[in-house]
Motif scaffolding. Structure first.
Motif, PDB file in Angstrom:
ATOM      1  N   ALA A  39     -19.446  44.639  -2.241  1.00  0.00           N
ATOM      2  CA  ALA A  39     -18.920  44.555  -3.608  1.00  0.00           C
ATOM      3  C   ALA A  39     -17.530  43.916  -3.616  1.00  0.00           C
ATOM      4  CB  ALA A  39     -18.873  45.943  -4.244  1.00  0.00           C
ATOM      5  N   THR A  40     -16.706  44.259  -2.641  1.00  0.00           N
ATOM      6  CA  THR A  40     -15.373  43.662  -2.537  1.00  0.00           C
ATOM      7  C   THR A  40     -15.468  42.158  -2.377  1.00  0.00           C
ATOM      8  OG1 THR A  40     -14.452  45.673  -1.552  1.00  0.00           O
ATOM      9  CG2 THR A  40     -13.241  43.632  -1.174  1.00  0.00           C
ATOM     10  N   VAL A  41     -16.388  41.710  -1.526  1.00  0.00           N
ATOM     11  CA  VAL A  41     -16.571  40.269  -1.291  1.00  0.00           C
ATOM     12  C   VAL A  41     -17.051  39.574  -2.559  1.00  0.00           C
ATOM     13  CG1 VAL A  41     -17.900  38.555   0.005  1.00  0.00           C
ATOM     14  CG2 VAL A  41     -16.988  40.578   1.173  1.00  0.00           C
ATOM     15  N   VAL A  42     -17.980  40.199  -3.289  1.00  0.00           N
ATOM     16  CA  VAL A  42     -18.510  39.600  -4.525  1.00  0.00           C
ATOM     17  C   VAL A  42     -17.416  39.469  -5.575  1.00  0.00           C
ATOM     18  CG1 VAL A  42     -20.081  39.974  -6.472  1.00  0.00           C
ATOM     19  CG2 VAL A  42     -20.884  40.325  -4.137  1.00  0.00           C
ATOM     20  N   ILE A  43     -16.620  40.518  -5.770  1.00  0.00           N
ATOM     21  CA  ILE A  43     -15.527  40.478  -6.745  1.00  0.00           C
ATOM     22  C   ILE A  43     -14.517  39.402  -6.370  1.00  0.00           C
ATOM     23  CG2 ILE A  43     -13.558  41.755  -7.689  1.00  0.00           C
ATOM     24  CD1 ILE A  43     -15.295  44.311  -7.394  1.00  0.00           C
ATOM     25  N   ALA A  44     -14.156  39.351  -5.088  1.00  0.00           N
ATOM     26  CA  ALA A  44     -13.189  38.349  -4.617  1.00  0.00           C
ATOM     27  C   ALA A  44     -13.726  36.935  -4.824  1.00  0.00           C
ATOM     28  CB  ALA A  44     -12.862  38.586  -3.148  1.00  0.00           C
ATOM     29  N   ALA A  45     -15.003  36.715  -4.498  1.00  0.00           N
ATOM     30  CA  ALA A  45     -15.599  35.387  -4.631  1.00  0.00           C
ATOM     31  C   ALA A  45     -15.637  34.941  -6.090  1.00  0.00           C
ATOM     32  CB  ALA A  45     -17.005  35.388  -4.035  1.00  0.00           C
ATOM     33  N   ALA A  46     -16.008  35.852  -6.989  1.00  0.00           N
ATOM     34  CA  ALA A  46     -16.060  35.514  -8.417  1.00  0.00           C
ATOM     35  C   ALA A  46     -14.669  35.169  -8.937  1.00  0.00           C
ATOM     36  CB  ALA A  46     -16.644  36.682  -9.207  1.00  0.00           C
ATOM     37  N   THR A  47     -13.667  35.922  -8.496  1.00  0.00           N
ATOM     38  CA  THR A  47     -12.289  35.670  -8.918  1.00  0.00           C
ATOM     39  C   THR A  47     -11.803  34.311  -8.431  1.00  0.00           C
ATOM     40  OG1 THR A  47     -11.843  38.047  -8.841  1.00  0.00           O
ATOM     41  CG2 THR A  47      -9.939  36.585  -8.890  1.00  0.00           C
ATOM     42  N   VAL A  48     -12.080  34.003  -7.186  1.00  0.00           N
ATOM     43  CA  VAL A  48     -11.683  32.704  -6.630  1.00  0.00           C
ATOM     44  C   VAL A  48     -12.378  31.567  -7.380  1.00  0.00           C
ATOM     45  CG1 VAL A  48     -11.847  31.195  -4.607  1.00  0.00           C
ATOM     46  CG2 VAL A  48     -11.129  33.568  -4.333  1.00  0.00           C
TER      47      VAL A  48
END
Length: 210
Positions: free
Chosen positions: A7-16
């Motif tokens: 979930a952390t990776v998904v949130i970070a990727a969407a933000t980037v």
């Protein structure tokens, strides 16, 4: 999945993805006004016409997390989020990290409104939501990472140190003028307190469901 930080990776990727798209297309200013959190809108202020994006007020605490004032603003926020988020998600799970992030975003907006209700400046960036994750990380991992100082317990020292370091980094970004970022101190406090309050209930909730 136990021990996952997906979930952390998904949130970070969407933000980037969203932040980079706005920066590269020159849409940052319009997006900040139309999708950032503006305290004055709570009092009934109306957005200017002709905006490409005009998000309802109630949704702007979340959409603001996807908008960053520049590459440095984005990079510093995401580094902190990934560092604290991966560890915290392994403790509270994907649902827990999502709750922290969302509640943190709204707590940050609420506290920023308390600090500056008449401000017309858009609050953008994920630092308020990330502050909740940092606060939870401080509670969950403070004892083993810091030594006590006299009568002050180790976990309190860790919480204070981490809060000061996080806000200090944001102030440095603001003072350096990176991406024209104005530091929303109220938002950081609101998010951090939300993380402190939610950390142990989310940990207990996850293991009751296990």
């Amino acid at each position: 999945m136990p021990g996952s930080s997906r979930a952390t990776v998904v949130i970070a990727a969407a933000t980037v993805l969203v932040s980079a798209l706005l920066i590269l297309t020159g849409m940052l200013s319009q997006a900040a006004i139309g999708a950032g959190f503006i305290p004055l809108r709570v009092g009934g202020a109306v957005l200017p016409s002709g905006l490409a994006v005009a998000v309802p007020l109630w949704l702007t605490p979340l959409t603001a997390t996807l908008i960053h004032g520049g590459w440095a603003h984005l990079a510093f926020n995401l580094l902190m989020f990934v560092f604290c988020g991966r560890e915290t998600e392994r403790a509270v799970g994907a649902g827990g990290i999502a709750v922290l992030y969302i509640v943190g975003a709204y707590a940050a907006a609420a506290m920023q409104w308390v600090f500056s209700p008449a401000s017309a400046l858009p609050m953008i960036g994920a630092s308020g939501a990330i502050s909740a994750v940092v606060g939870a990380y401080a509670v969950l991992f403070g004892k083993r990472r810091t030594k006590r100082m006299g009568p002050v317990p180790a976990h309190i020292i860790h919480i204070v140190w981490l809060a000061a370091a996080w806000i200090g980094i944001q102030l440095l970004i603001g003072f350096a003028g990176m991406g024209g970022v104005t530091v929303a101190i109220g938002a950081h406090i609101g998010g951090f307190v939300a993380g402190l309050v939610l950390a142990r209930p989310l940990l207990g909730w996850r293991y009751r469901r296990a």
